[in-house]
Write a protein that holds these residues in place. Structure first.
Motif: not given
Ligand SMILES: Nc1ncnc2c1ncn2[C@@H]1O[C@H](COP(=O)(O)OP(=O)(O)OP(=O)(O)O)[C@@H](O)[C@H]1O
Length: 647
Positions: A164, A405, A475, A409, A591, A402, A428-435
C-alpha cells in the motif's frame, strides 16, 4: 431512383477519429526508464568514480551465483591477456629476425622459432578467450536467476502493508522491470572491461619494453579513439532517449490491441481504426527519428575515423623520425605498430563497456536499494509460534492507518468473536469493514491496539504459521492460472474427500462437473486446453477455497457479490451451517442485509468506528444506521402501492 444515369460514388463513412487516431495525452516516462538520460549527461570522471563499487557488487552477485564459473571466467580472461602480451613480444621477435641484415632464406630460418612462439601464443589466446566466453555465458543466466529469486523471495515475504506504500511499489516495479536484467549485464560488462584493461596493459607493457618513447605514442594514438568511442556511446544513448516517448506509446497501443481484456471493448466501441491510425502515426515518427539519428551517427563516425587516422599519421611520422635518426630499429618500429593497434582496440572496447556499465549500474543500483528497502519491511522474527485454535478472539482498541494516509481507516475498534459464532460487519462503502477483516486475518498489524487469540497478541506470533489457521473468502479473489483442483486446494495437501465436501458446501461441484477434465481442467484460456469461468463460477471456487482450509476462523468478505439469487441464498445458508457444524467462527461482510439478520452478532461501522452492535432485533429496535440501511433495502423489494392498485 435514377435509372441509366451515372451513379455518384457513395462516400465512405469515416469513423470518428479515423484520420487522426486517438491522440493520446502526453505520457510521462516509464518509471523503470527514469535513468535513461543520466548516462548521456555523465562525464567520464563521474563514470570512473562509480565504476569500482558497481563492479565489486556485480562480482559479489556472480560469486553467489556460481563460484567456480566466476573464478574460471576471471582466470581465463587474465590468462588470455597474458597470451596477448606474449604474442606481441613474439611479433617483435619475428620482425627483428626478418628485418635483420643477411640473405632472406637465413633470416626466415632464424625467425622460425619466434614464429612458432607467436603461433602458439595466438592459438592459446584463442582457446583461453573461447573458454572465458563460455564461462561468462554460463554465468550470465545464473546471475539473472539469483537476482530474480532474491527479489521474489523478498517480495513474497514483506508485510502486506508494503504494497500500500507507493514508494515501495514504485521501487519494486523498477527493480523488476529493469534492475534484474541489468544485474547480469553489469557483471558481463565488467568482465568486458577487465578484458579491455588486460589487453591495454599488455600493449603498454610490450611498448615499454620495446622503447620507452612508445608509451606516449600509444597515448597519442589512443586519444582520438577514446573520443570516438565515447561519442559513439553517447549517440547510442541519445538515440534510445529520442525513441523513448514514441516507443512508450507504441507499447501501450500494442498491449491495447493484443490483450484479451480489451478485445471486447475495442469491438463494441469500434476502436480499431483510431487505434491503428495512432499506431501508424507513431511508427512514422519513430522511423523519422531513426533516420535523423543515423545521419548524426554517420557524421560522428566520420569525424572519429578522421581523427584516429590523423593520430596514426602522427604516430607513423614520429616512428619515421625515430628510424631516420637511428634512435629506433626497424624491427622494433614494426612491432610497435602492431602493439599500438592492439592498444587502440583495447581502449575502444574498454571505454564502450565502461559507459554501458555506468548506465546499467544506475538500474542495478535501483535493484540493490530495493532489496535493502524490502529487507527493512520483513516481518519481525516471531517471538512465539502461532496458536492453532482459540476460544475467543479479542480486538482491543485497534487503530489502523494505511501508509501515506492522514486519516485512520479504523479508529479504536473493539469487539469479541467466540468459536461457533457468525459475526457480521456492516457499514457503508469505505467504512472500514475490509480493513478490519484484514486485521483479523493477520494480514495487517494494528498501528495501535491489539488483536488476540485467547490473550495471545497476533503481532507477536509467527504470521505465516497463523495464516494456516484462517480461511479467507476475499472480495477481490484471484483467478489463479491453475487447475480447478489447485484453485481450491492451493498450498494445502490434496485431500479428495475434503475437496468434494468444500465444493459441495460452496456449490462449486456443479461448476467442475461441467468442465471437460473436471478438477484437472486448467482455468486459463491463454493456454492450450484452458477454459475461463463466469464471475459467479469463479466466486464459487473462491468460496470452496475458503471452506477447504478447514480453519477455526473463516472470513467471508462479500462472498456473494457475483452470485445469482439462488446461489447467494445457498451460500449464506452454507456459511451459517458451517459455523454450526464445525464450531468455527465466521466473520461475514456483506451489503445484503437480509442475510446478515441471521448472524449471532452484528457490528456496524461508520468512518472506521463501530457505532452500534447487537443482534438484528436489537439493532432494528435501536433505530440507528443499521435499521435505516435495512429498511432502505427491504423497501426496494416492496412494490409501490400505486402499481398494485387496479382500476
Ligand atoms: N490500500 C489502501 N490504501 C489507502 N487507503 C485505503 C486502502 N484500502 C482502503 N483504504 C481506505 O480505507 C478506508 C476503509 O476502506 P475499506 O476497504 O476497509 O472499506 P469497506 O468498508 O470494506 O468498503 P466497501 O464496502 O466499499 O468494500 C476507506 O477510506 C478507503 O479509502
Amino acid at each position: 431512383m435514377r435509372i441509366g444515369g451515372k451513379q455518384k460514388p457513395k462516400r465512405r463513412m469515416e469513423e470518428p477519429g479515423a484520420a487522426t487516431g486517438l491522440v493520446l495525452p502526453p505520457l510521462a516516462e516509464f518509471k523503470w526508464q527514469r535513468h535513461a538520460g543520466a548516462a548521456t549527461r555523465a562525464g567520464w570522471a563521474g563514470v570512473g568514480r562509480r565504476l569500482p563499487s558497481l563492479v565489486a557488487r556485480a562480482f559479489r552477485l556472480a560469486w553467489r551465483a556460481d563460484r567456480l564459473d566466476t573464478v574460471v571466467c576471471l582466470v581465463l580472461n587474465v590468462a588470455a591477456g597474458i597470451a596477448t602480451a606474449t604474442a606481441l613480444v613474439a611479433t617483435a621477435g619475428v620482425l627483428e629476425r626478418l628485418l635483420a641484415a643477411g640473405p632472406t632464406p637465413e633470416r626466415v630460418w632464424a625467425a622460425l622459432p619466434a614464429l612458432a612462439w607467436l603461433a602458439g601464443a595466438a592459438l592459446l589466446r584463442g582457446v583461453l578467450s573461447a573458454g572465458a566466453g563460455w564461462a561468462q555465458a554460463r554465468l550470465e543466466p545464473k546471475v539473472a536467476r539469483v537476482a530474480e529469486i532474491e527479489l521474489l523471495e523478498l517480495t513474497t515475504r514483506v508485510e502486506l502493508r508494503a504494497f500500500d506504500d507507493e514508494g515501495f511499489h514504485d521501487g519494486l516495479h523498477r527493480a523488476y522491470m529493469r534492475g534484474v536484467d541489468e544485474a547480469q549485464r553489469v557483471m558481463s560488462l565488467s568482465v568486458d572491461m577487465l578484458t579491455g584493461l588486460i589487453s591495454l596493459a599488455a600493449a603498454c607493457g610490450v611498448l615499454g619494453v620495446l622503447h620507452p618513447v612508445l608509451i606516449p605514442l600509444l597515448i597519442l594514438a589512443v586519444l582520438p579513439e577514446a573520443w570516438a568511442a565515447s561519442a559513439a556511446a553517447r549517440i547510442r544513448y541519445v538515440w534510445l532517449l529520442a525513441l523513448i516517448t514514441g516507443d512508450r506509446r507504441k507499447r501501450m497501443l500494442d498491449w491495447i490491441m493484443t490483450d484479451r481484456s480489451t478485445s471486447a471493448e475495442i469491438r463494441s466501441y469500434t476502436m480499431r481504426r483510431p487505434l491503428l491510425a495512432e499506431y501508424a502515426h507513431l511508427s512514422a515518427h519513430i522511423v523519422d527519428t531513426q533516420m535523423g539519428v543515423a545521419r548524426k551517427q554517420a557524421w560522428v563516425r566520420l569525424g572519429g575515423d578522421a581523427a584516429a587516422g590523423a593520430a596514426i599519421v602522427g604516430v607513423f611520422t614520429a616512428l619515421g623520425a625515430l628510424l631516420a635518426t637511428g634512435a629506433m630499429e626497424l624491427a622494433v618500429a614494426g612491432a610497435a605498430v602492431v602493439a599500438i593497434r592492439t592498444g587502440q582496440n583495447a581502449i575502444s572496447n574498454l571505454l564502450a563497456s565502461a559507459n554501458r556499465t555506468y548506465e546499467s549500474g544506475l538500474y542495478f543500483d535501483d535493484y540493490l536499494s530495493f532489496l535493502d528497502r524490502a529487507r527493512a519491511r520483513l516481518p519481525a522474527p516471531a517471538a512465539a509460534p502461532a496458536p492453532a485454535d482459540f476460544t475467543e478472539i479479542t480486538v482491543d482498541r485497534a487503530t489502523f492507518c494505511y501508509p501515506g494516509q492522514d486519516t485512520a481507516a479504523l479508529t479504536e475498534v473493539s469487539l469479541r468473536i467466540r468459536k461457533g459464532q457468525v459475526i457480521a460487519l456492516v457499514g457503508e462503502n469505505g467504512s472500514g469493514k475490509t480493513t478490519l477483516s484484514k486485521l483479523l486475518a493477520g494480514l495487517y498489524t494494528p498501528t495501535s491496539g491489539t488483536v488476540c487469540w485467547d490473550g495471545t497478541d497476533l503481532a507477536e506470533v509467527d504470521t505465516e504459521g497463523l495464516r494456516h489457521h484462517i480461511g479467507v473468502i476475499a472480495q477481490e479473489h484471484s483467478h489463479w492460472p491453475l487447475t480447478a483442483r489447485r484453485n481450491v486446494t492451493m498450498s494445502s495437501p490434496d485431500d479428495p474427500t475434503r475437496l468434494e465436501g468444500a465444493a459441495r458446501v460452496a456449490d462449486a461441484h456443479a461448476v467442475v462437473d461441467n468442465l471437460d477434465h473436471g478438477w484437472d481442467t486448467l482455468l486459463d484460456k491463454r493456454y492450450e486446453g484452458g477454459v475461463d469461468l463466469s464471475g459467479g463460477q469463479w466466486q464459487r471456487l473462491a468460496a470452496a477455497r475458503g471452506f477447504y482450509r478447514d480453519a477455526p476462523l473463516l472470513i467471508c468478505d462479500e462472498p456473494t457479490a457475483a452470485l445469482d439469487a439462488r446461489a447467494e441464498h445457498k451460500l449464506f445458508t452454507a456459511i451459517h451451517d458451517h459455523a454450526r457444524a464445525t464450531g468455527s467462527a465466521v466473520v461475514l461482510i456483506t451489503h445484503r442485509l437480509a442475510s446478515v439478520a441471521m448472524a449471532d452478532h452484528i457490528h456496524v461501522l461508520d468512518a472506521g468506528r463501530i457505532i452500534e452492535h447487537g443482534t438484528h432485533d436489537q439493532l432494528m429496535a435501536a433505530q440507528g444506521l443499521y435499521a435505516e440501511l435495512y429498511t432502505i433495502q427491504a423497501s426496494a423489494y416492496q412494490r409501490p402501492e400505486a402499481e398494485t392498485v387496479h382500476d
